[in-house]
Design a protein around this motif. Structure first.
Motif: not given
Ligand code: GLY
Length: 371
Positions: A251-254, A261-278, A364-368
């Motif tokens: 999940g880490h490459t995504f 892309a989110a500028g580090y502030r918007m997403l926690r590391h684990g949240e980005a990894v969760a989205l990456g694993m999805i 991203l579209k599904d998330l929106h």
């Protein structure tokens, strides 16, 4: 101690001590063994404010009368994990006359652990250090295995080295003061061990009401279980060269590209990894590599952890792909960890760009749409 969790790597052996209140129990004994005059705690100001008194109490009794606990604190955030902060750290330690007989204690999350480890590895050619992680993510992952380093404007962890601590002390009582969003974010790294190695972890998470740990949940057994996986993987592939430790980047490459892309502030590391694993589960299914359906279970386990992300999430597929491209230009091939089956990961180099694009854009579209 019998039954203790140990990391064995690089000719070194050190314990991971997991428990509630474990640092108050463990620190005196470790200090007696290592015998420093001074302990330099590397941390963030709010952590010092919250836990400083207790931590100093646990340390002071075992220091000689002339000994001291000194604090090098720097502001929170990945943007401070730099050579500039490390240089401030060297100068601070020099001013305080820290010697090679003394010790550094990393007290914080992943940023503190990486930076303090690098400071310890390079100050005076190396001083001994302890990892005392304060976030769930750092307890189950980053504090174990000796990866240290800092970022450059060009990318994360460009400068660093492998340098193992004398011990990792994961005191889950510290998690009580952690914001819930940070705990949920750490659970993404826990789920990672479930997808990669351990179906019991997934079953446990699926059994939680609304997919989140119930009030008063005891994290110690879960942290111990994840830490045991990490210790085994580090023992098998300390330097991350055999394609075994690389699976921990599930999940880490995504995820890294999303964070950037989110500028580090918007997403926690684990949240980005969760989205990456999805995203990785979708890519495995859509490419026909997965021999079992993966996506539904990933969504069931991971979506509850994304409860607090900003919606709509202001990142575009173009930006995410742009960060991946920039990485490629630096000579790194685009490498993904994908699952063939549950607990059966493989490394996939440079998958078709159309597939990567479609995976990111549709997720991203599904998330929106789900907001
Ligand atoms: N956090 C991944 C690793 O330690 O290799």
């Amino acid at each position: 101690m019998p039954g203790e969790l140990m990391v064995r790597a690089g000719g070194k052996e050190y314990p991971i001590l997991v428990g509630s209140g474990s640092y108050k129990e463990a620190l005196p004994e470790i200090l007696r063994r290592l015998g420093p005059d001074k302990v330099a705690v590397v941390s963030h100001p709010p952590l010092r404010e919250m836990h400083g008194k207790d931590l100093e109490e646990a340390l002071r009794d075992e220091l000689p009368r002339h000994g001291r606990v000194i604090w090098f604190t720097f502001p929170e955030g990945e943007e401070n994990k730099t050579l500039g902060t490390v240089t401030e750290g060297y100068r601070f330690l020099l001013r305080e006359s820290l010697t090679r007989e003394d010790m550094i204690l990393a007290f914080g999350g992943g940023v503190v652990g990486d930076l303090a480890g690098f400071l310890a590895a390079t100050y005076m050619r190396g001083v001994r250090y302890l990892q005392l992680p304060t976030t769930l993510m750092s307890m189950v992952d980053s504090s174990i295995g000796g990866k240290t380093g800092v970022d450059l404007p060009e990318g994360k962890n460009i400068v660093g080295c492998f340098y193992h601590p004398e011990a990792v002390i994961a005191d889950v009582s510290v998690l009580r003061t952690l914001p819930e969003r940070e705990v949920l974010s750490g659970l993404a790294e826990v789920a990672k061990y479930g997808f990669l190695y351990d179906t019991e972890i997934l079953r446990g998470m699926e059994g939680w009401p609304e997919g989140r740990p119930p009030e008063g949940y005891d994290f110690a057994p879960l942290v111990r279980r994840c830490a045991a996986h990490k210790a085994r993987v580090v023992g098998e592939d300390e330097m991350d060269l055999k394609g075994i430790r690389a699976f921990l980047n599930y999940g880490h490459t995504f995820g890294h590209a999303l964070e950037a892309a989110a500028g580090y502030r918007m997403l926690r590391h684990g949240e980005a990894v969760a989205l990456g694993m999805i995203m990785a589960s979708r890519m495995a299914e859509w490419s026909g590599r997965a021999r079992v359906p993966l996506v539904e279970r990933h969504l069931r386990v991971l979506l509850p952890l994304l409860r607090d992300i900003p919606r709509p999430l202001e990142v575009s597929a173009r930006d995410i792909l742009g960060f991946m491209e920039a990485d490629k230009k630096r000579g790194r091939s685009l490498r993904f960890v994908l699952l063939r089956e549950w607990q059966s990961p493989e490394l996939v180099e440079s998958p078709p760009p159309d597939l990567v694009w479609e995976t990111v854009e549709r997720t991203l579209k599904d998330l929106h749409a789900a907001r």
